[in-house]
Each structure stands twice: as C-alpha cells, then as structure tokens.
Write a protein that holds these residues in place. Sequence first.
Motif, PDB file in Angstrom:
ATOM      1  N   GLU A  75       0.814  -1.208   0.000  1.00  7.55           N
ATOM      2  CA  GLU A  75       0.000   0.000   0.000  1.00  7.55           C
ATOM      3  C   GLU A  75       0.852   1.264   0.000  1.00  7.55           C
ATOM      4  OE1 GLU A  75      -3.230   0.310  -0.169  1.00  7.55           O
ATOM      5  OE2 GLU A  75      -3.817  -1.804  -0.015  1.00  7.55           O
ATOM      6  N   TYR A  76       2.093   1.170   0.485  1.00  6.30           N
ATOM      7  CA  TYR A  76       2.914   2.352   0.676  1.00  6.30           C
ATOM      8  C   TYR A  76       4.210   2.244  -0.119  1.00  6.30           C
ATOM      9  CZ  TYR A  76      -0.036   2.156   4.839  1.00  6.30           C
ATOM     10  OH  TYR A  76      -1.089   2.026   5.706  1.00  6.30           O
ATOM     11  N   THR A  77       4.692   3.372  -0.570  1.00  6.95           N
ATOM     12  CA  THR A  77       6.038   3.432  -1.129  1.00  6.95           C
ATOM     13  C   THR A  77       6.984   3.887  -0.022  1.00  6.95           C
ATOM     14  OG1 THR A  77       5.866   5.749  -1.819  1.00  6.95           O
ATOM     15  CG2 THR A  77       5.074   4.070  -3.366  1.00  6.95           C
ATOM     16  N   ASP A  80       6.691   7.583   0.575  1.00 11.44           N
ATOM     17  CA  ASP A  80       5.531   7.955   1.388  1.00 11.44           C
ATOM     18  C   ASP A  80       5.807   7.734   2.877  1.00 11.44           C
ATOM     19  OD1 ASP A  80       4.085   8.620  -0.840  1.00 11.44           O
ATOM     20  OD2 ASP A  80       3.144   6.646  -1.040  1.00 11.44           O
ATOM     21  N   LEU A  81       6.439   6.620   3.193  1.00  8.56           N
ATOM     22  CA  LEU A  81       6.725   6.309   4.587  1.00  8.56           C
ATOM     23  C   LEU A  81       7.678   7.330   5.195  1.00  8.56           C
ATOM     24  CD1 LEU A  81       7.117   2.428   4.523  1.00  8.56           C
ATOM     25  CD2 LEU A  81       5.261   3.737   5.508  1.00  8.56           C
ATOM     26  N   ASN A  84       5.807  10.672   5.619  1.00  9.30           N
ATOM     27  CA  ASN A  84       4.878  10.631   6.757  1.00  9.30           C
ATOM     28  C   ASN A  84       5.616  10.650   8.080  1.00  9.30           C
ATOM     29  OD1 ASN A  84       1.827  10.211   6.242  1.00  9.30           O
ATOM     30  ND2 ASN A  84       2.786   9.028   4.619  1.00  9.30           N
ATOM     31  N   SER A 129      -6.152  -1.355  10.020  1.00  8.72           N
ATOM     32  CA  SER A 129      -6.131  -0.649   8.738  1.00  8.72           C
ATOM     33  C   SER A 129      -7.214  -1.186   7.800  1.00  8.72           C
ATOM     34  CB  SER A 129      -4.758  -0.795   8.079  1.00  8.72           C
ATOM     35  OG  SER A 129      -3.740  -0.290   8.907  1.00  8.72           O
ATOM     36  N   SER A 152      -2.315   8.804   7.704  1.00  5.76           N
ATOM     37  CA  SER A 152      -0.968   9.068   8.223  1.00  5.76           C
ATOM     38  C   SER A 152      -0.753   8.379   9.566  1.00  5.76           C
ATOM     39  CB  SER A 152      -0.743  10.579   8.361  1.00  5.76           C
ATOM     40  OG  SER A 152      -0.798  11.220   7.110  1.00  5.76           O
ATOM     41  N   VAL A 155      -0.306   4.725   8.849  1.00  4.76           N
ATOM     42  CA  VAL A 155       1.011   4.454   8.269  1.00  4.76           C
ATOM     43  C   VAL A 155       2.075   4.429   9.361  1.00  4.76           C
ATOM     44  CG1 VAL A 155       2.826   5.409   6.802  1.00  4.76           C
ATOM     45  CG2 VAL A 155       0.488   5.318   5.966  1.00  4.76           C
ATOM     46  N   ASP A 158       1.808   1.264  11.309  1.00  3.56           N
ATOM     47  CA  ASP A 158       2.321   0.130  10.543  1.00  3.56           C
ATOM     48  C   ASP A 158       3.849   0.148  10.497  1.00  3.56           C
ATOM     49  OD1 ASP A 158      -0.318  -0.510  10.089  1.00  3.56           O
ATOM     50  OD2 ASP A 158      -0.387   0.497   8.150  1.00  3.56           O
ATOM     51  N   ILE A 248       7.126  -3.095   0.848  1.00  8.23           N
ATOM     52  CA  ILE A 248       7.619  -1.727   0.686  1.00  8.23           C
ATOM     53  C   ILE A 248       8.568  -1.633  -0.507  1.00  8.23           C
ATOM     54  CG2 ILE A 248       9.055   0.056   1.760  1.00  8.23           C
ATOM     55  CD1 ILE A 248       7.954  -0.832   4.441  1.00  8.23           C
ATOM     56  N   SER A 251       7.042  -1.428  -5.986  1.00  8.97           N
ATOM     57  CA  SER A 251       6.305  -0.189  -6.246  1.00  8.97           C
ATOM     58  C   SER A 251       5.797  -0.177  -7.681  1.00  8.97           C
ATOM     59  CB  SER A 251       7.203   1.034  -5.998  1.00  8.97           C
ATOM     60  OG  SER A 251       8.332   1.008  -6.860  1.00  8.97           O
TER      61      SER A 251
END
Length: 405
Positions: A75-77, A80-81, A84, A129, A152, A155, A158, A248, A251
């Motif tokens: 769900e996240y790149t 992004d992590l 955030n 989530s 956020s 994230v 997680d 992670i 992508s």
Amino acid sequence: MHSAVLLIEFGSIILGLGLLGRFAGRFRLSPIPLYLLAGLAFGEGGLLPLGASEEFVATGAEIGVILLLLMLGLEYTATDLVSNLKTHYPSGLVDCALNALPGAAVALLLGWGPVAAVVLAGVTWISSSGVIAKVLGDLGRVGNRETPVILSVLVLEDLAMAVYLPIVTALVAGVGLMAGSVTLAIALGAAGLVLFLAVRYGRLISRFVSSDDPEKLLLVVLGLTILVAGVAQQLQVSAAVGAFLVGIALSGEVAEGAHTLLSPLRDLFAAVFFVFFGLHTDPSSIPPVLLPALGLAVVTALTKIAAGYWAARRAGISVKGRWRAGGALVARGEFSIVIAGLAVSAGIEPSLGPLATAYVLILVVLGPLTARYTEPVATWWSRRREPSRPKPAPRTAEAEAPVAD
C-alpha cells in the motif's frame, strides 16, 4: 482415511467462512468477529472441536499473517513512509502514548508481568487498517479532508510494527538482553536498508520482479515473500516484518499487479488465521476476562478518539473533521490478534489470548459505529452545553408608537 477427514474438515471450514463473510457483507459489517467466533466454536472446549486439520490450519494461519503484512507494505512506497515519518511523527507519538499505556497498565494491574504488559500495549495501540479502510469507503469519506490524517496515523502505526514486532518476538522467546539487542539491531538495520534500497533503486527491484504473465508475477512475489519471511524468522526477526519490507520494496505497476493477484489469497488465509486464533482460545476462559476487556475497550476507544482529534487539529482540520478522524480510528482487528498470537504461541499468559479475543470482538463491532456517530454526538453535545441566549423582549404597542416631538 486421515487425508479424507482432513479434506472434509478443511473444506467445511472454508465453506463456513465464505457463508459468514457473505452474511457480514449483507449488513456491511467486518467479518473478523464472525471468524473469531467460528474459531471459538471449533476449538478446544467449543461445540465441535477439530482434529485432523488443525496442523494444516496452523500453516495456513502463518501464511495469512505473512500475506497481511505483505499487502500492507504494498500500500505504501518508501518515499511515502519517509515523508509521513517526518511530517506526522508527533501524532504517532501521541497515539502511542494514549493507547499503549492503558494496555500495559491493565496487564500489570492483573499481575501478568512486564512481557505481557508490552504485548497488551501493542494490542491496544494498533488500529485495524483493513476495517478502517472499508468503513471509510462505505461512508463515502475517502475524499474528506481528515482522511489523509487518518491514513498518516495508520502508516505510522504500521511502520512502528517493523520495530515493535522484533522486540515482542525476542521478549516472548525469553532471550537475554544481549540476544534481544542483536535481534532489534538486525530488524532496524534490515528496515533501514530496505527503505534505502526502495527509495534509491525501487524501480530496478520492481523491474526485476515484473512480468506480463500474471501467473509468473504471482509465483515470484509470493515465493520471494515467503522466502524472506522464513529467513527473517530464522534470524529471530518476525516473519511478518520480512513480508512487510518486501511489500515496501515493490512499487509502481508491480505493486498494483501483485495487490490485485494476491488480494483473494490474503482474504482466504487471513480468515484462516482468525479461525486458528479462535481455535486456541477456550470459550470458557472468556467470561472471567470479559469485564476487564470491556473496560479496556471503552477506555482505549476514548483515547483513540482523542488521538485522532489531536492529529486532525494539528493538521488544521475543522472541529467536525477532528471528531470524524478520532471516531474512525477506534477499530482494532487483525494486527491486535497477530500481536496477541505471538504471546499465546509462546505460552506467556493463559488469560491474554481470551482477553485479546474479547477486546477485538468488542472494538471491531464498535469501530464502525464510532466512525459513523462520533461527530453527530459531539456536535449535539456541544450545542446542548452552549448557554441559551435570552430571547428578545416582545415589542409593545407603546414602544412601536412614534415619539412625539
């Protein structure tokens, strides 16, 4: 004969889960509490205990945890992590303090010891989530201003699991301080390395895994994930963390394709995982811990609302949006059960599993209700507390008459 009984039992479990999922979907509820109740019914002390298929279900449950964390990572790149973490880490710290401390305090008050306190702190800290994402979609709030704040916070929770799970794994295994420090250092080093490689070379990694053939993509991603999870577990790091890091690292189109292909498998094995957790919980052990579970659920529902409100206020969201953000974060689910499962498997505290089961059952049902009604109730309450303004005095005929010069 043994294989025939195994197939009959496991087929009955899958069929039952499918029917329960359809029933929950009809009422727009999360199926997690029904899966847990099914596990209680088929476990030791339940209505119809399983025999031949329990070992097979245990393997399926382990794959379920791995796929849950893999899909979460997809769900996240890494960008992004990192973004955030830099922007919203104060909200994550407040969320952790408000929701982890009640769980730790209850474990210590019940005399369960420091290891169980760390485990129960994680159970009460991490929101679900999956349940929250579904509720936001059902309520049509995906495009709301407060939704990025909610995401956020999720994230950050997680990402914190990549540090928390190795700590819990080391504690429940009873390793010494030195071995535990080495385990944590390996986990942090692996997480940092994966984030660095994903930010710097994410396209190359995705290109290596990529395939136009869905079958090959599925086999490569699934095989790589289970392999990395096994290596992580061999190094005394949680297998779930290894799966999360694989997600992670992928992508772009690869992550989207893998997400589409693996979603049905994730749903299948995650359902098996919840059943397996229920299998290891004796229904007769729940009533003695029901009152502490209910009290803990009420307290941490309020603290989670407060954490969401604070995070939304910090982001400049309106008052109504702040209440919606807090109410949406209340649900606990899959990851609370994952954390409790580590302690149950290690035999840390017999009452921890039943309490976690009751706690999740309460909040996974309460969560969608708080998401829907926290803001209207808060608005009604604030209006009720406002001092009533005095009504203007009626105008008399004398007052309306013109004043003589």
